[in-house]
Scaffold this motif. Sequence first.
Motif, PDB file in Angstrom:
ATOM      1  N   ASN A  90      -1.519 -52.576  -1.632  1.00 17.45           N
ATOM      2  CA  ASN A  90      -2.348 -53.334  -0.681  1.00 17.45           C
ATOM      3  C   ASN A  90      -1.833 -53.200   0.751  1.00 17.45           C
ATOM      4  OD1 ASN A  90      -4.607 -54.968  -0.154  1.00 17.45           O
ATOM      5  ND2 ASN A  90      -3.375 -56.836  -0.203  1.00 17.45           N
ATOM      6  N   GLU A  91      -1.429 -52.005   1.126  1.00 14.38           N
ATOM      7  CA  GLU A  91      -0.903 -51.758   2.459  1.00 14.38           C
ATOM      8  C   GLU A  91      -1.759 -50.787   3.268  1.00 14.38           C
ATOM      9  OE1 GLU A  91       2.997 -50.250   1.818  1.00 14.38           O
ATOM     10  OE2 GLU A  91       3.801 -52.131   1.027  1.00 14.38           O
ATOM     11  N   LEU A  92      -2.941 -50.440   2.772  1.00 10.60           N
ATOM     12  CA  LEU A  92      -3.724 -49.388   3.405  1.00 10.60           C
ATOM     13  C   LEU A  92      -4.847 -49.919   4.286  1.00 10.60           C
ATOM     14  CD1 LEU A  92      -4.014 -46.309   3.605  1.00 10.60           C
ATOM     15  CD2 LEU A  92      -5.530 -46.390   1.607  1.00 10.60           C
ATOM     16  N   ILE A 133     -13.338 -44.403  21.409  1.00  8.81           N
ATOM     17  CA  ILE A 133     -13.403 -43.002  21.827  1.00  8.81           C
ATOM     18  C   ILE A 133     -14.120 -42.938  23.163  1.00  8.81           C
ATOM     19  CG2 ILE A 133     -14.306 -40.715  21.301  1.00  8.81           C
ATOM     20  CD1 ILE A 133     -13.987 -41.373  18.353  1.00  8.81           C
ATOM     21  N   HIS A 134     -13.460 -42.302  24.125  1.00  2.00           N
ATOM     22  CA  HIS A 134     -14.013 -42.160  25.481  1.00  2.00           C
ATOM     23  C   HIS A 134     -13.897 -40.698  25.867  1.00  2.00           C
ATOM     24  CE1 HIS A 134     -15.266 -43.079  29.472  1.00  2.00           C
ATOM     25  NE2 HIS A 134     -14.076 -42.905  30.038  1.00  2.00           N
ATOM     26  N   HIS A 135     -15.036 -40.014  25.971  1.00  2.00           N
ATOM     27  CA  HIS A 135     -15.067 -38.560  26.133  1.00  2.00           C
ATOM     28  C   HIS A 135     -14.329 -37.955  24.929  1.00  2.00           C
ATOM     29  CE1 HIS A 135     -16.940 -39.376  29.871  1.00  2.00           C
ATOM     30  NE2 HIS A 135     -15.836 -39.808  30.486  1.00  2.00           N
ATOM     31  N   ASN A 136     -13.285 -37.170  25.147  1.00  2.89           N
ATOM     32  CA  ASN A 136     -12.553 -36.606  24.022  1.00  2.89           C
ATOM     33  C   ASN A 136     -11.146 -37.228  23.905  1.00  2.89           C
ATOM     34  OD1 ASN A 136     -12.754 -34.730  21.814  1.00  2.89           O
ATOM     35  ND2 ASN A 136     -11.184 -33.479  22.801  1.00  2.89           N
ATOM     36  N   ARG A 137     -11.038 -38.477  24.352  1.00  2.00           N
ATOM     37  CA  ARG A 137      -9.760 -39.191  24.283  1.00  2.00           C
ATOM     38  C   ARG A 137      -9.960 -40.488  23.518  1.00  2.00           C
ATOM     39  NH1 ARG A 137      -7.926 -41.254  28.886  1.00  2.00           N
ATOM     40  NH2 ARG A 137      -5.734 -40.884  28.431  1.00  2.00           N
ATOM     41  N   THR A 138      -8.858 -41.053  23.026  1.00  2.00           N
ATOM     42  CA  THR A 138      -8.922 -42.362  22.387  1.00  2.00           C
ATOM     43  C   THR A 138      -8.265 -43.409  23.291  1.00  2.00           C
ATOM     44  OG1 THR A 138      -6.846 -41.947  21.195  1.00  2.00           O
ATOM     45  CG2 THR A 138      -8.909 -41.467  20.045  1.00  2.00           C
ATOM     46  N   ILE A 139      -8.834 -44.610  23.256  1.00  2.00           N
ATOM     47  CA  ILE A 139      -8.241 -45.791  23.861  1.00  2.00           C
ATOM     48  C   ILE A 139      -7.848 -46.695  22.706  1.00  2.00           C
ATOM     49  CG2 ILE A 139      -8.590 -47.714  25.453  1.00  2.00           C
ATOM     50  CD1 ILE A 139      -8.872 -44.939  26.761  1.00  2.00           C
ATOM     51  N   ILE A 140      -6.581 -47.061  22.625  1.00  2.00           N
ATOM     52  CA  ILE A 140      -6.085 -47.839  21.480  1.00  2.00           C
ATOM     53  C   ILE A 140      -5.630 -49.203  21.970  1.00  2.00           C
ATOM     54  CG2 ILE A 140      -4.375 -47.955  19.641  1.00  2.00           C
ATOM     55  CD1 ILE A 140      -4.467 -44.881  19.567  1.00  2.00           C
ATOM     56  N   LEU A 141      -6.283 -50.243  21.480  1.00  2.00           N
ATOM     57  CA  LEU A 141      -5.953 -51.607  21.884  1.00  2.00           C
ATOM     58  C   LEU A 141      -5.377 -52.402  20.722  1.00  2.00           C
ATOM     59  CD1 LEU A 141      -9.107 -52.474  24.042  1.00  2.00           C
ATOM     60  CD2 LEU A 141      -6.883 -51.638  24.809  1.00  2.00           C
ATOM     61  N   ILE A 182      -5.533 -39.567  17.637  1.00  2.00           N
ATOM     62  CA  ILE A 182      -5.287 -40.972  17.315  1.00  2.00           C
ATOM     63  C   ILE A 182      -3.795 -41.282  17.325  1.00  2.00           C
ATOM     64  CG2 ILE A 182      -5.697 -42.823  15.651  1.00  2.00           C
ATOM     65  CD1 ILE A 182      -7.887 -40.913  14.432  1.00  2.00           C
ATOM     66  N   ALA A 183      -2.995 -40.456  16.675  1.00  4.82           N
ATOM     67  CA  ALA A 183      -1.551 -40.717  16.577  1.00  4.82           C
ATOM     68  C   ALA A 183      -0.808 -39.400  16.439  1.00  4.82           C
ATOM     69  CB  ALA A 183      -1.247 -41.622  15.381  1.00  4.82           C
ATOM     70  N   GLN A 184       0.430 -39.385  16.955  1.00  2.00           N
ATOM     71  CA  GLN A 184       1.289 -38.211  16.868  1.00  2.00           C
ATOM     72  C   GLN A 184       2.746 -38.654  16.702  1.00  2.00           C
ATOM     73  OE1 GLN A 184      -0.114 -36.427  20.718  1.00  2.00           O
ATOM     74  NE2 GLN A 184      -0.385 -34.584  19.474  1.00  2.00           N
ATOM     75  N   LYS A 209      -4.217 -46.964   9.945  1.00  2.00           N
ATOM     76  CA  LYS A 209      -4.039 -48.394  10.209  1.00  2.00           C
ATOM     77  C   LYS A 209      -4.730 -48.792  11.509  1.00  2.00           C
ATOM     78  CE  LYS A 209      -0.483 -52.007  10.343  1.00  2.00           C
ATOM     79  NZ  LYS A 209      -0.979 -52.706   9.141  1.00  2.00           N
ATOM     80  N   LEU A 210      -4.591 -47.965  12.530  1.00  2.00           N
ATOM     81  CA  LEU A 210      -5.242 -48.250  13.820  1.00  2.00           C
ATOM     82  C   LEU A 210      -6.762 -48.229  13.690  1.00  2.00           C
ATOM     83  CD1 LEU A 210      -2.990 -46.055  16.138  1.00  2.00           C
ATOM     84  CD2 LEU A 210      -3.033 -48.558  16.069  1.00  2.00           C
ATOM     85  N   VAL A 211      -7.284 -47.197  13.030  1.00  2.00           N
ATOM     86  CA  VAL A 211      -8.739 -47.069  12.902  1.00  2.00           C
ATOM     87  C   VAL A 211      -9.303 -48.186  12.030  1.00  2.00           C
ATOM     88  CG1 VAL A 211     -10.601 -45.612  12.021  1.00  2.00           C
ATOM     89  CG2 VAL A 211      -8.715 -44.591  13.307  1.00  2.00           C
TER      90      VAL A 211
END
Length: 279
Positions: free
Chosen positions: A107-109, A271-279, A229-231, A262-264
């Motif tokens: 239950n961690e997904l 998604i803004h143009h071809n970049r992500t904004i992560i809040l 999204i993540a690296q 987890k973020l998604v």
Amino acid sequence: MSSDPRHILLMDGPDSTGLIHSVTGVLAHHHLNIIRNDEYVSPDRQFFMRTEFEGQYESAALMEELEKTLPAGIHLRINPKKKKNIVVFVTKEHHCLAELLIRYAFNELDADILAVFSNYNTLQPLVSKFGIPFHFISHEHKSREEHEEALLRTLSIYEPEYLVLAKYMRVLTPEFVRHFPNRIINIHHSFLPAFVGANPYRQAYDRGVKIIGATAHFVNNDLDEGPIIAQSIKDVDHRHTAADMATEGKDVEKIVLSQALKLVFNDRVFIHHNRTIIL
């Protein structure tokens, strides 16, 4: 702890004065309690906000008041805070799939794995241990379009919110991607934009790199060029062969994919143009 249901309001559009005040005022008017609020204004003056709140509300009335209060051009959506329904695509490598299955079992997904699809049956024994349907849909003796039509027919049974490519080693056509806009997440065994395409660890070894990495990104119609999204990275040196780098890279890949999901799945990614904004 409150037993009221939690919801996430996502908002983006042209920046203007008073946007936060407008939203929080409407939520207060509907007796909804804000748990957390995050916002960001990009250099091109686009406003992004994620508001987590709790309470009971009438959906149509709340949205109507928000739309009347906010200026034109603002995009709004409210999602219940719940697990996402996903289907996982794999080929033969087990490490990313195994990580997701273990997290799911404990239950961690933040997601329910509805099924696993593969063009080989190599990983069926692993998936069967977790009681999850496994669909072996071979690509052999089929055109790419015929294979994807077979995938789509079976996917229609599940209607997933997201597809997760956990080392799925086939390039999807634009027609397939069109069915899931910004809803396909891939893990790439490289620190993009370096070493795109096949054999990235051999490419990295040949260049004598001192770090290797992995990138989780949304899939679009350009190979390995969707919004990131993540690296993450890991140090290597001249003692590492290309095979050593690939082995080390597997650990990075499975962690980066889990972080991105987890973020998604918590509705933190715009998604803004071809970049992500992560809040």
